[in-house]
Design a protein around this motif. Structure first.
Motif, PDB file in Angstrom:
ATOM      1  N   GLY A  71       0.809  -1.219   0.000  1.00 44.98           N
ATOM      2  CA  GLY A  71       0.000   0.000   0.000  1.00 44.98           C
ATOM      3  C   GLY A  71       0.837   1.261   0.000  1.00 44.98           C
ATOM      4  N   GLY A  72       0.161   2.384   0.153  1.00 47.47           N
ATOM      5  CA  GLY A  72       0.810   3.683   0.033  1.00 47.47           C
ATOM      6  C   GLY A  72       1.778   3.982   1.165  1.00 47.47           C
ATOM      7  N   SER A  73       1.381   3.700   2.388  1.00 49.27           N
ATOM      8  CA  SER A  73       2.253   3.997   3.529  1.00 49.27           C
ATOM      9  C   SER A  73       3.543   3.193   3.431  1.00 49.27           C
ATOM     10  CB  SER A  73       1.542   3.676   4.846  1.00 49.27           C
ATOM     11  OG  SER A  73       0.352   4.418   4.944  1.00 49.27           O
ATOM     12  N   HIS A 101       1.258  13.806   3.267  1.00 52.15           N
ATOM     13  CA  HIS A 101       0.524  12.812   4.063  1.00 52.15           C
ATOM     14  C   HIS A 101       1.401  12.395   5.243  1.00 52.15           C
ATOM     15  CE1 HIS A 101      -1.297   8.812   4.889  1.00 52.15           C
ATOM     16  NE2 HIS A 101      -2.381   9.341   4.377  1.00 52.15           N
ATOM     17  N   MET A 149       4.354  15.642  -2.904  1.00 48.42           N
ATOM     18  CA  MET A 149       3.170  14.881  -3.294  1.00 48.42           C
ATOM     19  C   MET A 149       2.596  15.395  -4.610  1.00 48.42           C
ATOM     20  SD  MET A 149       0.524  16.322  -0.373  1.00 48.42           S
ATOM     21  CE  MET A 149      -0.151  14.710  -0.113  1.00 48.42           C
ATOM     22  N   ASN A 153      -4.211  15.138  -0.436  1.00 46.24           N
ATOM     23  CA  ASN A 153      -5.358  14.303  -0.090  1.00 46.24           C
ATOM     24  C   ASN A 153      -6.463  15.059   0.637  1.00 46.24           C
ATOM     25  OD1 ASN A 153      -2.900  14.008   1.645  1.00 46.24           O
ATOM     26  ND2 ASN A 153      -4.399  13.249   3.104  1.00 46.24           N
ATOM     27  N   ASP A 178       4.627  11.230  -3.969  1.00 50.56           N
ATOM     28  CA  ASP A 178       3.543  10.416  -3.433  1.00 50.56           C
ATOM     29  C   ASP A 178       2.338  10.734  -4.314  1.00 50.56           C
ATOM     30  OD1 ASP A 178       1.241   9.589  -2.147  1.00 50.56           O
ATOM     31  OD2 ASP A 178       1.952  10.053  -0.135  1.00 50.56           O
ATOM     32  N   VAL A 180      -0.416   8.979  -4.646  1.00 44.60           N
ATOM     33  CA  VAL A 180      -1.542   8.146  -4.216  1.00 44.60           C
ATOM     34  C   VAL A 180      -2.895   8.751  -4.620  1.00 44.60           C
ATOM     35  CG1 VAL A 180      -2.786   7.392  -2.152  1.00 44.60           C
ATOM     36  CG2 VAL A 180      -0.345   6.917  -2.368  1.00 44.60           C
ATOM     37  N   GLN A 181      -3.029  10.075  -4.511  1.00 53.06           N
ATOM     38  CA  GLN A 181      -4.318  10.693  -4.850  1.00 53.06           C
ATOM     39  C   GLN A 181      -4.442  10.991  -6.347  1.00 53.06           C
ATOM     40  OE1 GLN A 181      -7.041  11.324  -2.957  1.00 53.06           O
ATOM     41  NE2 GLN A 181      -6.130  10.507  -1.082  1.00 53.06           N
ATOM     42  N   THR A 201      -1.357   3.479  -4.488  1.00 48.40           N
ATOM     43  CA  THR A 201      -2.057   2.434  -3.747  1.00 48.40           C
ATOM     44  C   THR A 201      -3.416   2.182  -4.383  1.00 48.40           C
ATOM     45  OG1 THR A 201      -2.673   1.667  -1.523  1.00 48.40           O
ATOM     46  CG2 THR A 201      -3.100   3.972  -1.986  1.00 48.40           C
ATOM     47  N   HIS A 203      -6.404   1.096  -3.384  1.00 47.91           N
ATOM     48  CA  HIS A 203      -7.737   1.384  -2.829  1.00 47.91           C
ATOM     49  C   HIS A 203      -8.186   2.817  -3.024  1.00 47.91           C
ATOM     50  CE1 HIS A 203      -6.917   3.406   1.155  1.00 47.91           C
ATOM     51  NE2 HIS A 203      -5.706   2.943   0.907  1.00 47.91           N
ATOM     52  N   LYS A 204      -7.314   3.671  -3.566  1.00 47.08           N
ATOM     53  CA  LYS A 204      -7.729   5.043  -3.864  1.00 47.08           C
ATOM     54  C   LYS A 204      -8.264   5.162  -5.295  1.00 47.08           C
ATOM     55  CE  LYS A 204      -6.336   6.587   0.228  1.00 47.08           C
ATOM     56  NZ  LYS A 204      -5.267   7.497   0.602  1.00 47.08           N
TER      57      LYS A 204
HETATM   58  C1  LIG Z   1      -4.112   7.264   1.404  1.00 46.98           C
HETATM   59  C2  LIG Z   1      -2.808   7.926   1.238  1.00 46.98           C
HETATM   60  C3  LIG Z   1      -1.610   7.299   1.633  1.00 46.98           C
HETATM   61  C4  LIG Z   1      -1.594   5.985   2.364  1.00 46.98           C
HETATM   62  O1  LIG Z   1      -1.961   4.908   1.554  1.00 46.98           O
HETATM   63  P1  LIG Z   1      -2.368   3.515   2.260  1.00 46.98           P
HETATM   64  O2  LIG Z   1      -2.518   2.567   1.121  1.00 46.98           O
HETATM   65  O3  LIG Z   1      -3.654   3.767   2.981  1.00 46.98           O
HETATM   66  O4  LIG Z   1      -1.258   3.139   3.186  1.00 46.98           O
HETATM   67  C5  LIG Z   1      -0.425   7.948   1.387  1.00 46.98           C
HETATM   68  N1  LIG Z   1      -0.394   9.143   0.785  1.00 46.98           N
HETATM   69  C6  LIG Z   1      -1.509   9.788   0.384  1.00 46.98           C
HETATM   70  C7  LIG Z   1      -1.411  11.107  -0.289  1.00 46.98           C
HETATM   71  C8  LIG Z   1      -2.757   9.205   0.611  1.00 46.98           C
HETATM   72  O5  LIG Z   1      -3.862   9.849   0.245  1.00 46.98           O
END
Ligand SMILES: *Cc1c(COP(=O)(O)O)cnc(C)c1O
Length: 390
Positions: A71-73, A101, A149, A153, A178, A180-181, A201, A203-204
């Motif tokens: 995942g993202g973290s 984040h 980033m 988020n 990062d 992720v978003q 990640t 799930h986003k």
């Molecule tokens: C959700 C998120 C994360 C963490 O991702 P996980 O898969 O929940 O660990 C990291 N960075 C940003 C910008 C996020 O929105």
């Protein structure tokens, strides 16, 4: 009761097509991809195909540049710690922003406490933006990594990633984003944007939880965070989460295909929501950039009231929203992102984030516009700080 899900920056629904793609990897092709039989070969095929898909969606030069994570973290931790470790001889200076984040900020704080990093936190403007010039001015001979980033988020602001990437490439400093978003929501091209390292990640973007990936440009050294077996090019030990990885790739493939159409649809709904809230509720301010903004993000400060009470009343009416990041909700601390944007504690305490997805309908937006204003008015009428009769 009608239920409206507007917390898609926290997580998204897994699309049925994604679940369908994952199922065989639970029930029939469930082999360990490291084995020497047909079950393993089937699983390995799924893994390879997923890696090619993710590489192609990011325009990576080679599938080997994709490493799957939990995942993202995990991806953020792996990149910060790995890049610092691999470049110890050059120095330990890392540049980031004040609005990252917590997966970035808490990891860097821990690294500072351990003495393995010295961090510059770049301030942002009132819209949550950093400039390439700020990054350039902060780079030193001992800078080993810049981590900015792609999109925030909480407020949805999109950073000038390609320009920052160009600055870093010219200075010979590694650049991580990062994303992720951003991935699956706005175009991301690791080559055109001069990105060396990237986190995503599933799930986003309507994929499963607990499945992520990092992009590591060929030639960039990144040691493992988790040691053990030789999986993922020895970068990430542990039996691969094949169903999760297959789901991640399928979700990204779908969202990449639908990216332009979804962005158009969500931007229209986002604008309707923003306009509607401005028309119906006095004393509100929009947080984040007006146009350099994720298509699905709406974030307001509702003056004179606390987000917690608004969220509670919205929930009682079936509306799922948030006051910021899921990690900070539950605590009464105002958002570090809003504070970094120069918003007062008082205003930040009344923030409300509504994040849409491709599944959001116009009728749902209408329902929110009907439900939210009376909630705000009722809470203001009870608020000791609300200037009555104003
Ligand atoms: C959700 C998120 C994360 C963490 O991702 P996980 O898969 O929940 O660990 C990291 N960075 C940003 C910008 C996020 O929105």
């Amino acid at each position: 009761m009608q239920r409206v899900y507007l917390d898609n920056a926290a997580t998204t629904q897994v699309l049925p097509e994604v679940v369908e793609a994952m199922l065989p990897y639970y029930t029939t092709c469930y082999g360990n991809p490291s084995g020497f039989h047909s079950f393993s070969r089937e699983a390995h095929k799924g893994l390879d195909a997923a890696r090619r898909t993710v590489a192609s969606c990011l325009n990576a030069a080679d599938p080997s540049e994709i490493t799957f994570t939990g995942g993202g973290s995990e991806g953020d931790n792996m990149i910060l710690r790995g890049a610092a470790k691999a470049n110890r001889k050059k120095g330990k200076h890392i540049i980031t922003t004040a609005i990252e984040h917590h997966a970035i900020l808490h990891t860097l704080a821990a690294m500072e406490a351990e003495g393995v990093a010295e961090v510059t936190y770049l301030p942002v403007d009132a819209y949550g933006r950093v400039t390439p010039e700020q990054v350039k001015a902060a780079i030193r001979p001992d800078t080993v990594l810049v981590s900015v980033m792609f999109a925030n988020n909480e407020v949805g602001t999109i950073e000038p990633i390609a320009e920052i990437g160009a600055v870093c490439r010219e200075a010979g400093v590694l650049f991580h984003t990062d994303a992720v978003q951003a991935v699956g929501h706005v175009p991301v091209d690791v080559q055109a944007m001069h990105i060396d390292l990237l986190t995503l990640t599933a799930h986003k973007f309507h994929g499963p939880k607990g499945a992520g990936a990092i992009y590591v440009r060929k030639g960039v050294r990144l040691p493992a965070l988790i040691q053990g077996g030789a999986q993922e090019n020895k970068r990430r030990a542990g039996t691969e989460n094949i169903p999760g990885i297959v789901g991640l790739a399928r979700a990204l493939e779908i969202q990449t295909e639908r990216l332009a159409k979804n962005a158009e649809k969500m931007t229209a709904l986002r604008e309707k929501l923003i306009r509607g809230i401005f028309e119906r509720i006095p004393d509100v301010t929009l947080n984040g950039h007006r146009t350099e903004r994720l298509p699905n993000n709406v974030n307001f400060c509702l003056r004179y009231i606390e987000s917690e009470s608004v969220l509670l009343w919205l929930d009682l009416n079936g509306i799922a929203a948030s006051s910021g990041s899921a990690c900070t909700s539950g605590s009464l601390d105002p958002s570090h992102v809003l504070l970094a944007m120069g918003i007062s504690h008082e205003a930040a305490n009344g923030s409300l984030r509504l994040t849409l997805s491709e599944l959001t309908t116009e009728a749902e937006i209408d329902y929110v516009l009907e439900t939210l204003p009376p909630i705000v008015q009722r809470l203001r009428d009870m608020s000791p700080i609300y200037p009555k009769g104003a």
